[in-house]
Design an enzyme around this catalytic site. Structure first.
Site, short mmCIF file in Angstrom:
data_model
loop_
_atom_site.label_atom_id
_atom_site.label_comp_id
_atom_site.label_asym_id
_atom_site.label_seq_id
_atom_site.Cartn_x
_atom_site.Cartn_y
_atom_site.Cartn_z
N LYS A 206 0.84 -1.20 0.00
CA LYS A 206 0.00 0.00 0.00
C LYS A 206 0.87 1.25 0.00
O LYS A 206 2.01 1.20 0.48
CB LYS A 206 -0.86 0.02 1.28
CG LYS A 206 -2.00 -0.96 1.32
CD LYS A 206 -2.77 -0.84 2.63
CE LYS A 206 -3.92 -1.84 2.70
NZ LYS A 206 -4.97 -1.62 1.69
N ARG B 1 -10.31 -11.42 1.89
CA ARG B 1 -11.14 -12.48 1.29
C ARG B 1 -10.42 -13.83 1.33
O ARG B 1 -11.06 -14.87 1.35
CB ARG B 1 -11.54 -12.07 -0.13
CG ARG B 1 -10.37 -11.78 -1.03
CD ARG B 1 -10.76 -11.00 -2.29
NE ARG B 1 -11.03 -9.58 -2.01
CZ ARG B 1 -11.45 -8.71 -2.92
NH1 ARG B 1 -11.65 -9.08 -4.16
NH2 ARG B 1 -11.68 -7.45 -2.58
#
Ligand code: BES
Ligand code: ZN
Ligand code: ZN
Length: 484
Positions: A262, A336
């Site tokens: 990120k 996920r």
């Protein structure tokens, strides 16, 4: 902070501050023996959230705080929740150590609900981020008394339990990631189980997860020196079990993005990536106090997501415990991956009547819904409806988002069965995240709450602290579970 409950039969006891709730344009009723200066309420209209603080001229209270609830036929619980939070915050600011809510108003048929909201607001409003500053002072407000009729008090005792569950979730959220690692989440879960005869904790370590073939979950922790765990809490009611519900919370204690790293700006906020797990643990603490008549399982897959020589790489193939293979095209879509194995484990081992996952899953949901709402999607409309309804009841609002076949198709892989991100032009990032998860829910009624916006950063509530964690999910889930 201790809360004591008293009925209105007794007189007001000695207190630093008595809080009196006031309806719009009605003269507030003071406790017997308490008086205030004649002009104390000049131009006080009793509008919602309006306050007036005055010294008492006589009686057992040093000062009196009037708080308006507004007009209208019925009082919204959220107004009472906020009023209570405003009161405790005012008390903190004015160096008050004891506060009494004196509820002389007749709440009628709303007595339980408003009593609950009052205590929730008082407990949540008194939450403080434990700072690690050497000059930090202890809280000044140490004693709260709620003096009301028995029905209001009954609701308030429930509200206290729920509020404390919310504060537990917020403490876990706000604690810096080097002090709230996967192993610390495990410690917190064990403590909740230790404190309740109705709750047990089973902890799967990496070895146990490897035996269970959780290759998807295990791929996320590979870049971290901190091992991952799957926490499995079980709450069993005393009576016969009619329904079994499974809660699943994303417990990513820090999300750097991994190799798909990120940007550094605001990366520090990713300590909040365990907020779903925090909500599950906070809910379990509340279950221990409320003892509802439903069996509840809580799964918290917990891991760090770090870049390292051992880390999973973009393009790597992993296989979840239901046999589906996944191309990890972006290591930052890791939530996920850990939820996939937890959901498949729930379907196989827990066999619940319904399961609900909570996850700070996508930045896209912050764009779509902001910080006041959680997104909800899933495979069962009545479950989604029930969550929307609990959102309305608790003011932890949830808003439906779609998962259509196109989103599901878009998550199919080229090399593996699935891929963990959609194609570049698809958009609808929250829906495609949900679509990926749908492959792991089987035929079990399932709903996914994307709490990436609502878990922190909300600014609109008197009982929350601006940029800090909100503990979202605890009040919502408790309401949902108690309706079972
Ligand atoms: N934890 C983040 C989601 C997130 C982002 C929460 C910003 C709150 C604020 C999640 O693991 C993530 O990085 N998701 C990616 C998914 C994408 C790579 C498909 C995202 O939303 O950008
Ligand atoms: Zn991520
Ligand atoms: Zn994440």
């Amino acid at each position: 902070m201790k809360i004591t409950y008293k009925t209105l039969a007794g007189r007001l006891a000695k207190t630093d501050l008595v809080v009196v709730l006031a309806s719009k344009n009605k003269k507030p009723k003071l406790p017997e023996g308490v008086s205030v200066p004649p002009n104390a309420l000049a131009s006080f209209g009793g509008e919602a959230r309006e306050t007036r603080l005055t010294d008492a001229t006589q009686g057992p209270a040093k000062r009196v705080l009037f708080i308006g609830l507004g007009g209208g036929k019925s009082v919204a619980p959220e107004i009472v929740r906020r009023a209570a939070a405003i009161a405790v915050r005012k008390a903190e600011k004015t160096d008050t150590s004891s506060l009494t809510f004196w509820i002389g108003l007749a709440f009628g048929s709303q007595a339980t609900t408003l009593g609950q909201a009052l205590a929730e607001g008082a407990v949540m409003g008194s939450y403080r981020l434990r700072t690690f500053q050497s000059t930090a002072k202890a809280a000044t407000l140490t004693r709260i008394t709620i003096q009301a009729d028995q029905v209001v008090n009954g609701g308030a005792r429930r509200g206290e339990i729920i509020g404390r569950g919310n504060c537990l979730a917020r403490r876990l959220q706000d604690t810096p990631a080097n002090k709230m690692r996967p192993r610390d989440m495990v410690r917190e879960a064990r403590k909740i189980a230790r404190d309740s005869p109705r709750i047990t904790a089973r902890i799967h370590d990496e070895k146990s997860m490897a035996d269970l073939k959780m290759g998807s979950l295990l791929s996320v922790s590979r870049g971290s020196t901190e091992p991952a765990y799957l926490i499995h809490l079980v709450y069993k009611p005393a009576g016969k079990v009619r329904r079994r519900i499974c809660l699943v919370g994303k417990g990513l204690t820090f999300d750097t993005g991994g190799i798909s790293i990120k940007p550094s700006a605001r990366m520090g906020e990713m300590k909040y990536d365990m907020s779903g797990g925090a909500a599950v643990l906070g809910t379990f603490q509340a279950l221990a106090g409320l003892l509802p008549d439903v069996e509840v399982h809580g799964l918290v897959p917990t891991s760090e997501n770090m870049p390292d020589g051992n880390a999973v790489k973009p393009g790597d193939l992993v296989t979840a415990c239901n046999g589906l293979s996944i191309e990890v095209l972006n290591t930052d879509a890791e939530g996920r991956l850990i939820l996939a194995d937890a959901l498949a484990y729930a379907v196989k081992k827990v066999k619940p009547d319904a399961m609900i996952d909570l996850a700070t899953l996508t930045g896209a949901v912050v764009v779509a819904l902001g910080h006041e709402l959680s997104g909800v999607m899933g495979n069962d409309q009545s479950l989604i409806d029930a969550l929307v309804s609990s959102g309305e009841t608790t003011s932890e609002a949830v808003w439906p988002l779609p998962i259509i076949d196109f989103h599901k198709k878009d998550m199919k892989g080229k090399v593996g069965d699935l891929r963990n991100i959609s194609s570049p032009g698809t958009g609808a990032g929250s829906s495609t995240g949900g679509a990926f998860l749908s492959y792991f829910s089987g035929d079990t009624p399932w709903a996914h709450l994307d709490i990436a916006g609502s878990a922190w950063g909300a600014t609109n509530r008197d009982y929350q602290g601006g940029a800090m964690g909100t503990g979202v999910g605890v009040r919502l889930l408790v309401d949902y579970l108690e309706n079972q």
